[in-house]
Design an enzyme around this catalytic site. Structure first.
Site, PDB file in Angstrom:
ATOM      1  N   THR A  19      16.753  -0.623 -53.251  1.00 36.71           N
ATOM      2  CA  THR A  19      15.866  -0.503 -54.402  1.00 36.71           C
ATOM      3  C   THR A  19      16.572  -0.721 -55.738  1.00 36.71           C
ATOM      4  OG1 THR A  19      16.201   1.896 -54.589  1.00 36.71           O
ATOM      5  CG2 THR A  19      14.405   1.141 -53.162  1.00 36.71           C
ATOM      6  N   ASP A  20      15.738  -0.964 -56.745  1.00 39.64           N
ATOM      7  CA  ASP A  20      16.236  -1.071 -58.116  1.00 39.64           C
ATOM      8  C   ASP A  20      16.141   0.307 -58.774  1.00 39.64           C
ATOM      9  OD1 ASP A  20      13.545  -0.693 -58.797  1.00 39.64           O
ATOM     10  OD2 ASP A  20      13.222  -2.794 -59.340  1.00 39.64           O
ATOM     11  N   ALA A  21      16.405   0.367 -60.065  1.00 38.28           N
ATOM     12  CA  ALA A  21      16.419   1.643 -60.787  1.00 38.28           C
ATOM     13  C   ALA A  21      15.055   2.329 -60.782  1.00 38.28           C
ATOM     14  CB  ALA A  21      16.892   1.417 -62.218  1.00 38.28           C
TER      15      ALA A  21
END
Length: 145
Positions: A19-21
């Site tokens: 995942t990203d932030a």
């Protein structure tokens, strides 16, 4: 070589590293999900990627891809990645793939894979016996499995 269900499905889960932030699956990670499912499809047919190289002097490499990002996957989602062989020619394969969360389709992709000689990495014909086995796995678009 065995046969598999017309629509092969491989389960995966979304981990933090995917995942990203914002907690959404990073777009490039979907490519890894698709690749892993194709690898497991080949394994379900009775070949590992290394077996294709060793026994047939052959590698399959991605030559092109069209991908539609429809909905995001999130941290901890349980996903199913599908694989359907739509076309098998002498030196290439066309796959239809999806990433699903339950009944929702998140990603839809068409992946073109080329056969290359393992030593020189040049396009090559798939050996006749293997080609026949792969062609037996073809699923026609619109046909239920």
């Amino acid at each position: 070589m065995s046969t598999v269900e017309s629509v092969f499905s491989w389960p995966t889960r979304v981990y933090w590293e995917d995942t990203d932030a914002g907690g959404l699956v990073y777009h490039a990670q979907y490519l890894a999900f698709l690749e892993r499912a194709r690898t497991e499809w080949v394994r379900a047919l009775g070949y590992g990627q290394d077996g294709l190289r060793r026994d047939h002097g052959l590698l399959f490499v991605v030559a092109g891809m069209q991908i539609g990002f429809l909905k995001p996957a999130r941290l901890d989602d349980a996903l199913e990645v599908t694989v359907e062989l739509r076309r098998c020619r002498r030196a290439s394969l066309i796959f239809a793939q999806t990433v699903r969360r339950g009944e929702e389709t998140l990603i839809s992709a068409e992946v073109r894979v080329a056969a290359v000689d393992a030593e020189h990495l040049r396009p090559c014909a798939i050996p006749a016996a293997l080609l026949a086995q792969l062609q037996a796995q073809e699923v026609q678009a619109g046909r239920d499995g």
